[in-house]
Motif scaffolding. Structure first.
Motif, PDB file in Angstrom:
ATOM      1  N   TRP A  35       0.934  -1.138   0.014  1.00 39.51           N
ATOM      2  CA  TRP A  35      -0.158   0.086  -0.053  1.00 39.51           C
ATOM      3  C   TRP A  35       0.892   1.129  -0.046  1.00 39.51           C
ATOM      4  O   TRP A  35       0.604   2.327  -0.648  1.00 39.51           O
ATOM      5  N   ARG A  36       1.810   1.255   0.905  1.00 37.04           N
ATOM      6  CA  ARG A  36       2.910   2.477   0.932  1.00 37.04           C
ATOM      7  C   ARG A  36       3.416   2.694  -0.517  1.00 37.04           C
ATOM      8  O   ARG A  36       3.502   3.845  -0.813  1.00 37.04           O
ATOM      9  N   LEU A  41       3.835   5.688  -5.494  1.00 35.12           N
ATOM     10  CA  LEU A  41       3.739   5.843  -6.966  1.00 35.12           C
ATOM     11  C   LEU A  41       2.554   7.089  -7.450  1.00 35.12           C
ATOM     12  O   LEU A  41       2.924   7.804  -8.214  1.00 35.12           O
ATOM     13  N   LYS A  42       1.608   7.112  -6.608  1.00 33.81           N
ATOM     14  CA  LYS A  42       0.330   8.033  -6.819  1.00 33.81           C
ATOM     15  C   LYS A  42       1.026   9.620  -6.493  1.00 33.81           C
ATOM     16  O   LYS A  42       0.845  10.334  -7.098  1.00 33.81           O
ATOM     17  N   ASP A  43       1.772   9.607  -5.334  1.00 33.70           N
ATOM     18  CA  ASP A  43       2.291  10.906  -4.926  1.00 33.70           C
ATOM     19  C   ASP A  43       3.509  11.486  -5.756  1.00 33.70           C
ATOM     20  O   ASP A  43       3.266  12.623  -5.842  1.00 33.70           O
ATOM     21  N   ALA A  48      -1.079   8.309 -12.620  1.00 33.44           N
ATOM     22  CA  ALA A  48      -1.913   9.518 -12.697  1.00 33.44           C
ATOM     23  C   ALA A  48      -3.314   9.298 -12.274  1.00 33.44           C
ATOM     24  O   ALA A  48      -3.806  10.510 -11.713  1.00 33.44           O
ATOM     25  N   ARG A  49      -3.777   8.425 -12.564  1.00 33.75           N
ATOM     26  CA  ARG A  49      -5.489   8.306 -11.943  1.00 33.75           C
ATOM     27  C   ARG A  49      -5.873   6.818 -12.252  1.00 33.75           C
ATOM     28  O   ARG A  49      -5.168   6.120 -12.828  1.00 33.75           O
ATOM     29  N   ASN A  50      -6.826   6.435 -11.786  1.00 34.83           N
ATOM     30  CA  ASN A  50      -7.574   5.126 -11.706  1.00 34.83           C
ATOM     31  C   ASN A  50      -8.850   5.309 -12.829  1.00 34.83           C
ATOM     32  O   ASN A  50      -9.553   6.403 -12.572  1.00 34.83           O
ATOM     33  N   ALA A  51      -8.903   4.471 -13.894  1.00 34.53           N
ATOM     34  CA  ALA A  51      -9.960   4.867 -14.679  1.00 34.53           C
ATOM     35  C   ALA A  51     -10.743   3.428 -15.176  1.00 34.53           C
ATOM     36  O   ALA A  51      -9.840   2.259 -15.125  1.00 34.53           O
ATOM     37  N   ILE A  52     -11.928   3.412 -15.624  1.00 34.97           N
ATOM     38  CA  ILE A  52     -12.494   1.968 -16.084  1.00 34.97           C
ATOM     39  C   ILE A  52     -12.623   2.543 -17.713  1.00 34.97           C
ATOM     40  O   ILE A  52     -12.877   3.412 -18.095  1.00 34.97           O
TER      41      ILE A  52
END
Length: 152
Positions: A35-36, A41-43, A48-52
């Motif tokens: 999780w860290r 990686l997000k920070d 960049a983002r999560n998408a469907i």
């Protein structure tokens, strides 16, 4: 970024709905360190983002058009008016400024040729363009959102 981060990214590129526990198991980490890593990686802006991802054909968007735009104007005011016009057209799924003979390239998804014609008329009515050319996709041979992580 190490090999574990690359494995995490590869898994999440394929299926962003995987739980942290599933990802952790696949990369041989416990949940908290995994999780860290994902948070870092997000920070860091790597994720960049999560998408469907939706199937355009299932939504009746049966025609993909690559629209090439050439212009004789390259000033800031005109460029901003083009950007504003294109951003207001929801059928544009990609918008690129190009080098070479074409100044801009749009990827557009529409229902059919009549819908493309309506799109085209809105585009040329919104901004002064030198030349607009369209290429119609007849078959999708490869389409992916997965970036090649082997080069990282």
């Amino acid at each position: 970024m190490d090999q574990t981060d690359i494995k995490i990214l590869a898994l999440l590129q394929k299926d962003a709905t995987c739980s942290v526990a599933e990802v952790a198991e696949q990369v041989n980490l416990s949940v908290t360190p995994c999780w860290r890593r994902i948070q870092k990686l997000k920070d860091d802006g790597v994720i960049a983002r999560n998408a469907i991802l939706l199937d355009p054909r299932a939504l009746g968007l049966n025609l993909t058009v690559f629209v090439s735009i050439r212009t004789s104007q390259h000033n800031e005011k005109w460029t901003q008016s083009l950007i504003n016009a294109v951003m207001a057209l929801p059928n544009v799924v990609e918008f690129h400024r190009m080098a070479g003979d074409v100044d801009y390239l749009l990827k557009v998804v529409v229902e059919d040729m009549a819908a493309y014609d309506r799109f085209y008329r809105r585009l040329i009515g919104a901004v002064d363009l030198l030349d607009v050319s369209a290429s119609f996709s007849m078959e999708v041979i490869k389409s992916t959102t997965e970036l090649p992580l082997g080069a990282v």
